[in-house]
Enzyme design. Structure first.
Site, PDB file in Angstrom:
ATOM      1  N   GLU A 103       0.791  -1.224   0.000  1.00  0.00           N
ATOM      2  CA  GLU A 103       0.000   0.000   0.000  1.00  0.00           C
ATOM      3  C   GLU A 103       0.827   1.280   0.000  1.00  0.00           C
ATOM      4  O   GLU A 103       0.411   2.283  -0.575  1.00  0.00           O
ATOM      5  CB  GLU A 103      -0.922   0.015   1.235  1.00  0.00           C
ATOM      6  CG  GLU A 103      -2.063  -0.975   1.170  1.00  0.00           C
ATOM      7  CD  GLU A 103      -3.136  -0.539   0.196  1.00  0.00           C
ATOM      8  OE1 GLU A 103      -3.091   0.597  -0.297  1.00  0.00           O
ATOM      9  OE2 GLU A 103      -4.033  -1.356  -0.087  1.00  0.00           O
ATOM     10  N   SER A 363     -30.566 -32.551  48.636  1.00  0.00           N
ATOM     11  CA  SER A 363     -29.810 -32.989  49.821  1.00  0.00           C
ATOM     12  C   SER A 363     -28.455 -32.307  49.973  1.00  0.00           C
ATOM     13  O   SER A 363     -27.674 -32.697  50.848  1.00  0.00           O
ATOM     14  CB  SER A 363     -29.590 -34.509  49.750  1.00  0.00           C
ATOM     15  OG  SER A 363     -30.818 -35.191  49.774  1.00  0.00           O
TER      16      SER A 363
END
Length: 709
Positions: A103, A363
């Site tokens: 780029e 329980s």
């Protein structure tokens, strides 16, 4: 820092640059001359530029990370974009090198505008009458991304150049490059290299292959036309063009480029991570505006347990969910929090976080009951206690299997999770004390309609969450000292150093020692962890909570809507998940705590006299060994057996209280005797009245008269 770019050489004066820009624009026919009017126009554009973004305040997707900073779950920005925060150090250096080579080869030395490229673009425009090549630098592309406007015209190009010059004056090269990495478009609502890497490759951009890096370089130039999930051929062509260019620039070798071209292009957009989704969602709500929120979660463990929970839930049915909580005993850090069998599982209400849902614990509170009995000096693990039918006013508990074992040790009573001995001990220690100790552990027990706690809380008649249970068991594992569980999603105050204990150290050790001897499920090995299971009334909730010397884990299985799931007992459904969860900790199990001073190692005959047998402080309060009662059918009722229609159905007679064996009679004639079972069946000859009787081992009896039809 990977990909770091050195600053440019000294900048030419502002007037010289403006004149150069004006000359370029004049060449393009946009400005009639490069005199004062041209300079004035450029100055006006400069004055109209948007403010330069502050990297620390750039709107980005909120991200939730684990204890090591690894991504758990990102969220979109307010406008629905995936734009994740990223720094140069978090991006593969090869990608940065490719980006610059493809780029902007002169990015490190220009001042925002690469004049040779711009003059070439201007000449092409003058000859063709349209823009042939843009000549944009990375800085100019950042300017375009900030403006959010197209620049395929000379007016926009001029504005882009002026904006690029301003950016170079205010930011370093690294800051400009970081802005590009965060803002570059990658198709749809994906912005920035980090979001793109996660969406297309399912990984962070820290380490990319040459093919992956080249694709991420190519996409921003034409993000919609090259989206690999929609146009894979175009994406491949663009990627290969980048590979050829960077190979010719010497960034990679020609051989590497050819090998990279053979790598397939991803053709699906991946889902962004949703690990610890429920906790992450809470964290974002609790910290509005935060860019990054750190949790105590361990990403590896969280992912492993989410897979485990999902797999186990599928085997139990589409409407069944699974929740798992893992906590560090020393710090209270929650290392994993699996709220459901899958966030998007509609059939099992996956959006509901079952780690914080209030349910019946079955329980699982029995260890705390017995621990209080030990602490108060009422019992020892080897103390004997009666498992016989016992009534507490109108409350008559029965064991899960309906059987009674007679005289048992408390160790056996807890190991086998017998109900009657637990209620006897709870009645002795007091329900207010039980609720108080749960709160000391950091739990928040919920009672129906804010009523006073009754004895039923010992068998599940109280609302708790999975996190509540994990905090209670963490205190037991720590020798009775509580620890505040926290996950980082919200600010939870810690406990003071002198916080009241949940149990004394000796009582806590007794409980851990008993739970370490509970027989494991089929996939477990005895003695590896201390654990307890529980099943709520009607098979609505299955629980398993356990600990080694370092970690405590809790598991819940059931339906979020509270409907029963036949057969999901704690030992069958939850305990196997508990043991597999410990296997996924990624380390050897840690031994349980050593016995503290004061522990009494003795068999029952060697205990002090008062500890050999559990005695309720108020023996008159507990009706022990009551006479048998026919619980069904009830005296005086009509029972429809379909006898008038010729059916030969049997009548089941059920008994409570009394001492087995039981002998059953119909109209004075015996029809059966059971050694332990508390029910028997009788087939009548036809409709009419019948008197049913039962006699227990001590000759006590009960009778009812019913009408059968």
């Amino acid at each position: 820092m990977g990909g770091r770019v050195d600053g440019p050489p000294p900048r030419p004066g502002w007037n010289l640059r403006l004149l150069a820009a004006a000359a370029l624009i004049g060449l393009c026919g946009v400005v009639a001359g490069a005199g004062n009017a041209g300079l004035g126009r450029l100055a006006a554009i400069r004055a109209d530029l948007p403010p330069t973004p502050d990297l620390a305040e750039l709107p980005v997707s909120p991200v939730v990370v684990d204890r090591e900073g690894q991504l758990l779950r990102p969220f979109t920005t307010a406008d629905g974009r995936w734009r994740l925060p990223v720094t140069l150090a978090e991006v593969d250096r090869q990608f940065v090198d490719m980006l610059l080579a493809y780029e902007d080869r002169h990015f490190a030395v220009h001042h925002g505008i690469e004049w040779r490229s711009m003059m070439r673009a201007a000449a092409q425009y003058a000859l063709a009458g349209r823009i042939v090549s843009g000549g944009s630098t990375l800085t100019m592309q950042v300017a375009r991304l900030i403006e959010g406007e197209p620049t395929r015209n000379l007016e926009g190009k001029l504005r882009q150049m002026v904006h690029a010059d301003a950016l170079e004056a205010q930011l370093s090269k690294d800051e400009i490059l970081t802005l590009y990495l965060a803002l570059a478009p990658y198709g749809g609502n994906i912005e920035g290299v980090r979001a793109a890497s996660l969406a297309y490759f399912g990984k962070e951009p820290t380490r990319l292959s040459a093919a992956e890096a080249a694709l991420l370089v190519a996409l921003p130039q034409s993000p919609e036309a090259r989206r690999p999930d929609r146009a894979p051929d175009a994406a491949r062509a663009a990627r290969d063009a980048v590979l050829d260019r960077v190979a010719s620039a010497g960034v990679i070798s020609a051989e590497e480029a050819e090998l990279a071209k053979r790598e397939p292009v991803p053709q699906l957009r991946r889902e962004f991570p949703k690990l610890a989704a429920h906790v992450a969602d809470t964290a974002v709500r609790m910290h509005p505006g935060a860019r990054e929120i750190g949790l105590t979660i361990d990403r590896r463990l969280q992912a492993a347990l989410e897979r485990l929970g999902s797999r186990r839930a599928r085997a139990l049915g589409p409407e069944v969910s699974v929740a798992i909580v893992v906590a560090d005993q020393a710090t209270g850090d929650i290392l994993a929090s699996v709220g459901s069998a899958g966030l998007l599982e509609a059939a099992s209400d996956g959006f509901v976080d079952m780690t914080s849902a209030v349910r019946s614990p079955g329980s699982t509170l029995k260890p705390l009951i017995y621990g209080l009995g030990f602490e108060l000096g009422l019992a020892h693990p080897e103390s004997l206690i009666e498992d016989r039918p016992t009534a507490f006013g109108g409350y008559v508990p029965v064991n899960f299997d309906g059987l009674n074992r007679g005289t048992v040790s408390i160790r056996q009573a807890l190991t086998e999770s017998l109900n009657i001995p637990a209620v006897i001990v709870l009645d002795a220690v007091g329900t207010p004390r039980m609720i108080s100790r749960m709160r000391r552990a950091g739990a928040e027990p919920r009672l129906p309609g804010n009523t006073a706690p009754g004895l039923a809380i010992g068998l599940g008649g109280v609302g708790v969450t999975l996190r509540d249970l994990v905090s209670i068991y963490a205190a037991i594992a720590r020798g009775g000292t509580p620890v505040r569980l926290h996950d980082g999603a919200s600010d939870v105050p810690g406990l003071s150093a002198d916080a009241a204990p949940v149990l004394d150290p000796v009582a806590a050790w007794y409980i851990a020692d008993i739970l370490a001897g509970v027989p494991p499920p089929l996939n477990g090995t005895p003695g590896r962890i201390a654990f307890k299971t529980g099943t709520s009334y009607g098979y609505r909730d299955a629980w398993a909570v356990g600990f080694d010397g370092s970690t405590v884990i809790g598991v819940w299985v059931g339906r979020p809507d509270g409907e029963p799931v036949p057969g999901i007992a704690g030992m069958v459904a939850a305990a196997p998940i508990l043991f597999e969860s410990f296997d996924r900790l990624g380390r050897p199990l840690v031994a349980l705590r050593d016995a503290p001073a004061g522990v009494l190692f003795a068999a029952n005959p060697d205990l002090p006299g008062p500890l050999r047998r559990f005695r309720h402080p108020d023996d008159m309060k507990v009706k022990r060994d009551a006479a048998p009662e026919i619980a069904y059918p009830v005296d005086g009722v009509d029972v429809d057996l379909g006898l008038a229609a010729g059916s030969e159905r049997s009548l089941v007679v059920k008994v409570r209280n009394g001492s087995p064996p039981f002998t059953f009679f119909a109209n004075g004639a015996p029809f059966g005797r059971t050694a332990f079972a508390r029910q028997n069946s009788w087939t009548p000859d036809g409709p009419g009245y019948v008197t049913l009787s039962v006699v227990d081992a001590r000759g006590r009896s009960d009778r009812v008269t019913v009408f059968l039809d």
